[in-house]
Design a protein around this motif. Structure first.
Motif, PDB file in Angstrom:
ATOM      1  N   ILE A 114     -26.762  18.171 -12.609  1.00  0.00           N
ATOM      2  CA  ILE A 114     -26.764  16.728 -12.856  1.00  0.00           C
ATOM      3  C   ILE A 114     -28.161  16.261 -13.275  1.00  0.00           C
ATOM      4  CG2 ILE A 114     -26.507  14.456 -11.765  1.00  0.00           C
ATOM      5  CD1 ILE A 114     -24.223  15.668 -10.081  1.00  0.00           C
ATOM      6  N   LEU A 115     -29.175  16.784 -12.599  1.00  0.00           N
ATOM      7  CA  LEU A 115     -30.554  16.427 -12.956  1.00  0.00           C
ATOM      8  C   LEU A 115     -30.878  16.845 -14.388  1.00  0.00           C
ATOM      9  CD1 LEU A 115     -32.483  17.357  -9.677  1.00  0.00           C
ATOM     10  CD2 LEU A 115     -32.120  15.070 -10.591  1.00  0.00           C
ATOM     11  N   ASP A 116     -30.364  18.009 -14.783  1.00  0.00           N
ATOM     12  CA  ASP A 116     -30.607  18.509 -16.138  1.00  0.00           C
ATOM     13  C   ASP A 116     -29.961  17.583 -17.178  1.00  0.00           C
ATOM     14  OD1 ASP A 116     -31.604  20.925 -17.765  1.00  0.00           O
ATOM     15  OD2 ASP A 116     -29.556  20.676 -18.488  1.00  0.00           O
ATOM     16  N   ILE A 117     -28.744  17.121 -16.881  1.00  0.00           N
ATOM     17  CA  ILE A 117     -28.052  16.204 -17.796  1.00  0.00           C
ATOM     18  C   ILE A 117     -28.816  14.885 -17.883  1.00  0.00           C
ATOM     19  CG2 ILE A 117     -25.936  14.859 -18.151  1.00  0.00           C
ATOM     20  CD1 ILE A 117     -24.447  17.199 -16.735  1.00  0.00           C
ATOM     21  N   ALA A 134     -37.081  12.605  -9.542  1.00  0.00           N
ATOM     22  CA  ALA A 134     -35.964  13.270  -8.860  1.00  0.00           C
ATOM     23  C   ALA A 134     -36.059  14.788  -9.011  1.00  0.00           C
ATOM     24  CB  ALA A 134     -34.633  12.766  -9.413  1.00  0.00           C
ATOM     25  N   GLN A 135     -36.472  15.260 -10.186  1.00  0.00           N
ATOM     26  CA  GLN A 135     -36.596  16.707 -10.421  1.00  0.00           C
ATOM     27  C   GLN A 135     -37.677  17.326  -9.541  1.00  0.00           C
ATOM     28  OE1 GLN A 135     -37.092  16.480 -14.753  1.00  0.00           O
ATOM     29  NE2 GLN A 135     -35.264  17.737 -14.994  1.00  0.00           N
ATOM     30  N   TYR A 136     -38.814  16.642  -9.435  1.00  0.00           N
ATOM     31  CA  TYR A 136     -39.901  17.177  -8.594  1.00  0.00           C
ATOM     32  C   TYR A 136     -39.512  17.166  -7.111  1.00  0.00           C
ATOM     33  CZ  TYR A 136     -43.416  17.690 -12.249  1.00  0.00           C
ATOM     34  OH  TYR A 136     -44.116  18.114 -13.353  1.00  0.00           O
ATOM     35  N   LEU A 263     -23.256  12.655  -5.509  1.00  0.00           N
ATOM     36  CA  LEU A 263     -24.408  12.211  -6.297  1.00  0.00           C
ATOM     37  C   LEU A 263     -25.680  12.581  -5.548  1.00  0.00           C
ATOM     38  CD1 LEU A 263     -25.084  10.566  -8.904  1.00  0.00           C
ATOM     39  CD2 LEU A 263     -25.384   8.596  -7.406  1.00  0.00           C
ATOM     40  N   PRO A 264     -26.588  13.321  -6.203  1.00  0.00           N
ATOM     41  CA  PRO A 264     -27.808  13.765  -5.505  1.00  0.00           C
ATOM     42  C   PRO A 264     -28.588  12.594  -4.928  1.00  0.00           C
ATOM     43  CG  PRO A 264     -27.613  14.846  -7.641  1.00  0.00           C
ATOM     44  CD  PRO A 264     -26.533  13.801  -7.587  1.00  0.00           C
ATOM     45  N   HIS A 265     -29.007  12.757  -3.667  1.00  0.00           N
ATOM     46  CA  HIS A 265     -29.757  11.704  -2.979  1.00  0.00           C
ATOM     47  C   HIS A 265     -31.016  11.338  -3.763  1.00  0.00           C
ATOM     48  CE1 HIS A 265     -31.589   9.381   0.213  1.00  0.00           C
ATOM     49  NE2 HIS A 265     -32.666  10.126   0.125  1.00  0.00           N
TER      50      HIS A 265
END
Length: 398
Positions: A114-117, A134-136, A263-265
């Motif tokens: 999801i983060l990649d999208i 969010a990625q870090y 959904l990622p926190h």
């Protein structure tokens, strides 16, 4: 031998998907989640070759699936030269490390995908900053599996203290980046709060719903704007706000990022100010894809997310969208078995508890403009009622 032209088009990555049926997740739910994971993979640009499912009481704490299933997956990957394995849940750092070591291929989990999208679809500097943060935050606890050399980004020399390991250096650099990104977002949040304040006291309406239910299509229809809309997950990341006028009644309409199961926190945190559009709205238009086989769960996911961001008590106009794509299996007259959801006609749904408990509601198709006039009439009445309550003497602020 003549010249043979070579294609420069990127080769599509292949993927396998892995999920588990647990005491908390039924067979149907697991298959449904993996179908959604396949759609996510497709949105990211990968082609799914096979899905692996294992029934367990709980996911294995070390490798998510059991040792035998992991060996089966490894054999399939090697035999078919699969590029990556995608797991349907967020893996712990140790699970990720163990699985990567065993499978010897790229391993992603649902959150990472999801983060990649989001990273690929972020257009504005604000959305890019939110996604980067969010990625870090996702990366930080997983540094032990990374071959990172982040100090090169900051010059290298003088960055490493005596006896400090590479991981400690990387962790410090990432914490520093997270801190700076948070500061950037605070500044942008303040600017956006001022912008929202400068919009005057117009009634605010926000479109909410699961991802890919037709919010942007409805936005384009109501506001006659050109908001990006396509049949992929997370087509819209940045909140779009348009001023709309119905019969001399003005209001602000915003389209927001779609919600999704699990959904990622990190994303909920990073997209806090995007969700402020929802929190500060006077009326929510909750769009539901009635043609989706599991629309009830999607509806509940959105309700739970709204409650989580403290917007669960707002007035809601429920839109059952995509009636043009709704299909059902008509039951034979001599069939004495009870009707199931698969046998419900649209008329059955309109008379069901779901419709009655979620009033005001409407069945329509934004794409085919079916029942559009009733939708506009209903929305006008709701906005007018809110405006009347705010300005009893009709002095609308333009």
């Amino acid at each position: 031998m003549g010249f043979v032209p070579t294609s420069t088009a990127p080769v599509q990555e292949t993927a396998i998907l892995i999920g588990v049926i647990t005491d908390k997740q039924t067979d149907f739910q697991t298959k449904e989640y993996l179908d959604e994971l396949e759609f996510l993979a497709e949105t990211a640009g990968a082609r799914t070759v096979k899905k692996f499912i294992q029934r367990m009481h709980v996911a294995n704490s070390k490798t998510y699936v059991g040792a035998g299933k992991l060996d089966e997956i490894k054999a399939f990957i090697e035999e078919n030269e699969i590029g990556m394995a995608i797991f349907d849940d967020e893996l712990t750092p140790s699970q990720l490390r163990n699985v990567e070591r065993h499978l010897n291929c790229k391993v992603l989990d649902r959150t990472n995908l999801i983060l990649d999208i989001f990273a690929a679809r972020a257009q504005t500097a604000y959305a890019k900053t939110q996604v980067e943060l969010a990625q870090y935050q996702y990366l930080l606890p997983r540094l032990t599996r990374m071959w990172t050399h982040l100090e090169r980004q900051r010059g290298g020399i003088g960055m490493r203290g005596p006896g400090e390991t590479q991981i400690e250096t990387d962790r410090r650099i990432i914490l520093d980046k997270i801190s700076k990104l948070k500061e950037q977002l605070k500044k942008i949040d303040k600017q956006m709060a001022v912008q929202r304040g400068n919009r005057g006291s117009l009634v605010r309406v926000a479109l909410v719903g699961y991802t890919n239910v037709g919010k942007s299509t409805l936005m384009n229809l109501i506001s006659k704007s050109e908001v990006f809309a396509e049949n992929k997950l997370f087509a819209t990341l940045d909140t779009t706000v348009r001023k709309v006028v119905f019969e001399n009644l003005p209001f602000l309409l915003s389209d927001t990022v779609g919600f999704i199961r699990k959904l990622p926190h990190q994303l909920v945190e990073s997209f806090k100010s995007t969700l402020d559009e929802v929190r500060e709205a006077d009326l929510l238009i909750h769009v539901v894809d009635i043609s989706h086989p599991n629309f009830e769960e999607q509806l509940n996911v959105v309700k739970e997310t709204l409650a989580e961001i403290k917007a669960g008590d707002k007035p809601v106009y429920l839109v059952f969208n995509k009636i043009d794509a709704y299909s059902y299996v008509e039951k034979a007259e001599d069939d004495l078995t009870p009707k199931t959801k698969e046998n419900w006609s649209l008329e059955d749904l309109m008379n069901s508890w779901m419709y009655k408990e979620n009033n005001p509601a409407i069945f329509m198709s934004a794409k085919e403009k079916l029942n559009l006039e009733k939708f506009r009439t209903d929305l006008y009445k709701m906005v007018a009622e809110i405006s009347q309550g705010r300005y009893p003497f009709g002095n609308f602020l333009w």
